[in-house]
Each structure stands twice: as C-alpha cells, then as structure tokens.
Write an enzyme that holds these catalytic residues in place. Structure first.
Site, PDB file in Angstrom:
ATOM      1  N   GLU A  17       5.430 124.772 -31.308  1.00 54.32           N
ATOM      2  CA  GLU A  17       5.055 123.752 -30.339  1.00 54.32           C
ATOM      3  C   GLU A  17       4.025 124.272 -29.343  1.00 54.32           C
ATOM      4  OE1 GLU A  17       7.142 120.871 -26.958  1.00 54.32           O
ATOM      5  OE2 GLU A  17       8.377 122.273 -28.088  1.00 54.32           O
ATOM      6  N   HIS A  69       3.914 117.964 -24.834  1.00 50.99           N
ATOM      7  CA  HIS A  69       4.940 118.578 -25.678  1.00 50.99           C
ATOM      8  C   HIS A  69       4.928 117.966 -27.067  1.00 50.99           C
ATOM      9  CE1 HIS A  69       7.170 120.813 -22.523  1.00 50.99           C
ATOM     10  NE2 HIS A  69       6.513 119.955 -21.755  1.00 50.99           N
ATOM     11  N   GLU A 114       5.702 113.471 -25.171  1.00 49.72           N
ATOM     12  CA  GLU A 114       6.148 114.018 -26.451  1.00 49.72           C
ATOM     13  C   GLU A 114       5.284 113.344 -27.511  1.00 49.72           C
ATOM     14  OE1 GLU A 114       8.257 116.424 -26.913  1.00 49.72           O
ATOM     15  OE2 GLU A 114       9.767 116.390 -25.322  1.00 49.72           O
TER      16      GLU A 114
END
Length: 180
Positions: free
Chosen positions: A24, A78, A142
C-alpha cells in the site's frame, strides 16, 4: 490554497496492506506524487507528509504538518484491504461533525467514482487520528482494495494512479468552487 497530501503508511516499519507483492505504501505514494504535481501546476501550495520511506509509524506528525503550515485542506491517500477478497470499490472518510470535511469528501468521492468506475462504497465518518488531529477540512481516501485482484491491478497501473490523482484534483476544485 495550501494543501497537505498524506501518502498513508511507509516503508518497512508500516507498509500498510500488502498482497501479491504489492505494498500500500508504494501505491499511495505514486498517487500522492502525481496529485502533488497536478495541484502545484494548478497554482496551489503543496506539502507531502512524505516523499519516500520514513522510519516511523507515529501519525501525529502528519496532522502537525497541516497545523504548522496553515493548511486549507488535508488529503490522506490509502488503499483498502479486507479479509473477503471480493470486497472492492472506493470510499472516502471525514471526521464526524465536520461539515466542511464531509463536503470535501463528497466532492472527491464523486469524482473518484466517475473517473475510476469503481463501486461507490460511500462517504463515511471515522475518527482516524489524521482526521481527528487536523484543524482544517480533512479526508482519508481509500482509492480501491489492494486485497481484490481487479482493484489491485488497477492500483498498480499508471493510468489508474493518474486518473485517481486527477479525480482528487477535480474534487478539490469542486470543493473550492462551492466555497465561493
């Protein structure tokens, strides 16, 4: 406008979600750098909380950068993960009770869904430290799920990273246009 871009996680101490050799921290850093370049070209003052790996998992310094620089907006980027590998899509968080954070999240989420054609998992409240400790409108995006094969392939593709960055730019522009 002063904008803080926070590529979530970092390096070997806290890489975030990892799947099939993809970390990530690497994916979100790529998106953050593209975002920073395009916001800078649009005339904004930009700070990234990191431009490479850092040796800390302490989150307080990220919000401190926003406070110390009088940021107008804080965007943390993210990649999501779930035990259920079928989970996919995009969601954006803001701190509970922050009307401006919610508005910023809605603007960015709308643009991301349009640009990436991902499932809209919605705009949600969360008490994440980076949202809680900032003193400006703040969101945590996200972009997609690193644990989902299709989303992960998209996250690692330059075209998707660029599309995500440009969508966030457009979302910030939508947010500032509605301020006036």
């Amino acid at each position: 406008m002063k904008i803080i871009i926070d590529p979530g996680h970092s390096g070997p101490t806290e890489p975030g979600a990892c799947m099939a050799g993809v970390q990530e921290c690497d994916v979100v850093l790529s998106i953050a750098k593209l975002l920073g370049d395009h916001l800078y070209e649009a005339g904004h003052e930009i700070w990234l909380t990191r431009t490479g790996d850092i040796e800390t998992d302490d989150l307080s310094f990220r919000a401190k950068i926003a406070k110390d620089n009088g940021a107008d907006v804080f965007v943390s980027i993210h990649a999501n993960s779930a035990v259920n590998i079928a989970a996919h899509g995009t969601e954006t968080y803001y701190y509970p009770g922050s009307a401006e954070g919610q508005r910023l999240a809605e603007c960015i989420q709308t643009r991301l869904i349009d640009a990436l054609a991902t499932v809209d998992r919605g705009v949600k409240e969360a008490r994440f430290q980076v949202l809680r400790e900032t003193n400006c409108p703040a969101v945590l995006v996200e972009v997609a799920f690193i644990s989902n094969d299709t989303d992960r392939q998209a996250l690692t593709a330059y075209a998707c990273q660029l599309a995500a960055a440009l969508a966030i730019v457009a979302g910030i522009e939508d947010y500032t246009a509605k301020e006036n």
